[in-house]
Design an enzyme around this catalytic site. Structure first.
Site, PDB file in Angstrom:
ATOM      1  N   THR A  13      21.017 -46.975  56.579  1.00 44.73           N
ATOM      2  CA  THR A  13      21.426 -46.419  55.032  1.00 44.73           C
ATOM      3  C   THR A  13      20.129 -46.048  54.333  1.00 44.73           C
ATOM      4  OG1 THR A  13      22.792 -47.271  54.308  1.00 44.73           O
ATOM      5  CG2 THR A  13      22.326 -45.982  52.798  1.00 44.73           C
ATOM      6  N   VAL A  14      19.203 -47.126  54.042  1.00 43.15           N
ATOM      7  CA  VAL A  14      18.099 -46.257  54.003  1.00 43.15           C
ATOM      8  C   VAL A  14      16.913 -46.190  54.723  1.00 43.15           C
ATOM      9  CG1 VAL A  14      15.923 -47.897  52.255  1.00 43.15           C
ATOM     10  CG2 VAL A  14      18.470 -48.703  52.077  1.00 43.15           C
ATOM     11  N   LYS A  97      14.072 -57.945  49.415  1.00 38.50           N
ATOM     12  CA  LYS A  97      13.643 -58.312  48.558  1.00 38.50           C
ATOM     13  C   LYS A  97      14.385 -59.833  48.215  1.00 38.50           C
ATOM     14  CE  LYS A  97      17.392 -56.202  48.450  1.00 38.50           C
ATOM     15  NZ  LYS A  97      17.728 -54.465  48.112  1.00 38.50           N
ATOM     16  N   GLU A 121       8.710 -50.813  45.494  1.00 39.33           N
ATOM     17  CA  GLU A 121       9.149 -50.346  44.727  1.00 39.33           C
ATOM     18  C   GLU A 121      10.659 -50.580  44.546  1.00 39.33           C
ATOM     19  OE1 GLU A 121       7.303 -49.031  41.579  1.00 39.33           O
ATOM     20  OE2 GLU A 121       9.674 -49.951  41.801  1.00 39.33           O
ATOM     21  N   VAL A 124      13.470 -53.750  44.337  1.00 40.89           N
ATOM     22  CA  VAL A 124      14.312 -54.253  43.190  1.00 40.89           C
ATOM     23  C   VAL A 124      14.831 -52.722  42.566  1.00 40.89           C
ATOM     24  CG1 VAL A 124      13.614 -54.772  40.546  1.00 40.89           C
ATOM     25  CG2 VAL A 124      12.608 -56.366  42.254  1.00 40.89           C
ATOM     26  N   ILE A 128      14.795 -46.959  40.463  1.00 42.00           N
ATOM     27  CA  ILE A 128      13.963 -47.174  39.118  1.00 42.00           C
ATOM     28  C   ILE A 128      12.611 -47.450  39.582  1.00 42.00           C
ATOM     29  CG2 ILE A 128      14.331 -48.608  37.159  1.00 42.00           C
ATOM     30  CD1 ILE A 128      17.410 -49.202  37.161  1.00 42.00           C
ATOM     31  N   GLY A 179      33.044 -48.474  49.406  1.00 45.43           N
ATOM     32  CA  GLY A 179      31.943 -48.978  50.132  1.00 45.43           C
ATOM     33  C   GLY A 179      30.499 -49.155  49.385  1.00 45.43           C
ATOM     34  N   LYS A 197      15.876 -60.431  43.260  1.00 46.12           N
ATOM     35  CA  LYS A 197      15.524 -59.079  42.255  1.00 46.12           C
ATOM     36  C   LYS A 197      14.635 -59.660  40.703  1.00 46.12           C
ATOM     37  CE  LYS A 197      18.317 -55.330  44.490  1.00 46.12           C
ATOM     38  NZ  LYS A 197      19.830 -55.032  43.862  1.00 46.12           N
ATOM     39  N   GLY A 295      21.464 -46.638  47.575  1.00 46.83           N
ATOM     40  CA  GLY A 295      22.056 -45.568  48.009  1.00 46.83           C
ATOM     41  C   GLY A 295      20.537 -45.221  48.940  1.00 46.83           C
TER      42      GLY A 295
HETATM   43  N1  HSE Z   1      23.399 -54.872  47.456  1.00 48.32           N
HETATM   44  C1  HSE Z   1      22.545 -54.440  45.994  1.00 48.32           C
HETATM   45  C2  HSE Z   1      23.256 -53.684  45.066  1.00 48.32           C
HETATM   46  C3  HSE Z   1      22.025 -53.151  46.380  1.00 48.32           C
HETATM   47  O1  HSE Z   1      25.188 -53.887  44.991  1.00 48.32           O
HETATM   48  O2  HSE Z   1      22.716 -52.930  44.109  1.00 48.32           O
HETATM   49  C4  HSE Z   1      20.504 -53.343  46.762  1.00 48.32           C
HETATM   50  O3  HSE Z   1      20.687 -53.799  46.664  1.00 48.32           O
END
Ligand code: HSE
Length: 423
Positions: A13-14, A97, A121, A124, A128, A179, A197, A295
């Site tokens: 995804t990323v 992380k 960046e 975490v 943001i 999801g 994080k 996301g």
């Molecule tokens: N699995 C994490 C969350 C997102 O639910 O915030 C990725 O670190």
């Protein structure tokens, strides 16, 4: 801006989000993308399959590549790959992380030796901007406190438990179907993700290395509908809070656990999968950063932002500016959970005996615990009562001792839950 050649490790995804966003920045050339399955069909318009390799060594050992973008996650093989990349003089951008929390010290030391930077960046709170602001424009501050919602999955589950009165199990199942939660949700629901994080965030905020091994961690799996109901009646929302603070004696208190958060607190208003970070610093005062913590697109915003910062810095000089380099050589002295001070929510199941509340009060009193609220809503069918106590600020070890004494008393059947409270 300097033209940079990038290699990407991971194309989920990323990675796909990063690829798409980078199409608008012609000065960043993607040389290779390492994937697990080279034959998998990629639904990306105009995508050149020749960019793919299933051998990430081709990226970390490729003399043409300036920057390695690691968006695969996990410790293995990411750790060894990034060490090789750094030894080969490549800069690193990572969203990992877990790797930073567990192996950051070694990676940052190596990066300093090799005069390269590791930017993270995206590691975490996804989209943001929080790491770069702390390192740059907030560097005049002494940051003393962080309180944050850093995990979207658990925030989504808790929101549904509040809004729809769902049990944890049903809310988790819904989150998985939509999801938001993974098939094996352990990393999120047991607080590991948030702990990684907050270890990264508190390390840069407090300018000392915070060890993941010493972070107290509790997830959300023990939250029951009755806790949500009591919290609502008392004016709170239950949230998984990652927090860190510098105490007056200079020691550091960093932990992740669910908390009853007063409805008046800004973090109580952060719902669904949104993340939010409150920082307190001098001279800036209180700040709050809110947005998407995961996301493809929000996370790509942070990854590509880091790449562009690096490209600008390398345009000015071959050596990146000191502000993006890690300087955290000092190890934090972290306190144990027993030495922390909090207000508490205690949910007690007691027999319907005269004097049950008196016993609770007496035990609290002799353990230095001052009760601020006590609530009992009638008697249940099994002739027991649910008694909810909110305490004033107390020491955790005193609370634990009091709970043990309560359980030794004949009329206290169970301590159904113990949660900390934030006003
Ligand atoms: N699995 C994490 C969350 C997102 O639910 O915030 C990725 O670190």
């Amino acid at each position: 801006m300097k033209n940079l050649k990038a290699g990407i490790i991971g194309f989920g995804t990323v990675g796909t989000g990063v690829y798409k966003v980078l199409q608008s920045f012609k000065e960043i050339e993607i040389k290779k993308i390492a994937v697990k399955n080279i034959n998998k069909k990629r639904n990306i318009e105009g995508f050149n399959q020749n960019l793919l390799t299933d051998n990430a060594e081709e990226i970390v050992n490729n003399p043409e590549i300036d920057v390695v973008v690691e968006v695969a996650g996990g410790i293995n093989p990411a750790f060894d790959l990034l060490k090789t990349a750094i030894k080969n003089g490549k800069h690193i951008i990572t969203a990992n992380k877990e790797l930073l929390a567990k192996k950051g010290e070694e990676l940052f030391r190596l990066a300093k030796e090799k005069n390269v930077v590791i930017l993270y960046e995206a590691a975490v709170a996804g989209g943001i901007p929080i790491i770069m602001p702390i390192k740059t424009i907030l560097s005049a501050n002494k940051i003393t406190k962080i309180a944050a919602i850093l995990n979207g999955t658990t925030n989504y589950i808790l929101t549904k438990m509040h809004e729809q009165g769902l049990s944890y199990e049903v809310a988790l199942k819904q989150a998985q179907e939509l999801g938001y939660a993974e098939t094996d949700p352990t990393g999120d629901v047991e607080g590991f993700d948030a702990a990684y994080k907050i270890s990264v965030l508190s390390t840069i905020s407090f300018n000392q290395r915070v060890s993941i091994d010493k972070i107290y961690r509790e997830g959300i799996t023990k939250i029951k509908p009755q806790d949500i109901k009591s919290a609502k009646e008392l004016g709170y929302r239950i949230k998984l809070i990652a927090m860190g603070q510098v105490l007056e004696n200079g020691k550091i208190d960093v932990r992740v656990h669910p908390m009853l958060v007063s409805k008046k607190h800004l973090l109580a208003k952060i719902d669904n999968a949104t993340n939010s970070i409150m920082l307190t610093g001098y001279p800036v005062g209180d700040l709050i950063f809110t947005g998407a913590g995961a996301g493809a697109e929000p996370t790509a915003s942070s990854v590509v932002g880091d790449i562009l910062v690096l490209a600008s810095e390398l345009e000015a000089s071959d050596k990146p500016l000191p502000q993006t380099i890690c300087h955290h050589d000092k190890n934090a002295v972290q306190i144990e959970i027993g030495d922390t001070y909090n207000e508490y929510y205690i949910s007690i199941n007691a027999s319907n005996n005269p004097g049950a509340i008196g016993i609770i009060g007496t035990i609290c009193g002799r353990n230095n615990i001052n009760i601020s609220t006590i609530m009992q809503n009638g008697i249940k069918e099994d002739n027991t009562a649910e008694i909810v106590v909110i305490t004033e600020i107390s020491k955790e070890s005193d609370i634990q001792k009091a709970l043990k004494e309560m359980l030794e008393s004949d009329c206290i059947k169970n301590i159904d839950n113990l949660l900390r409270v934030m006003n």
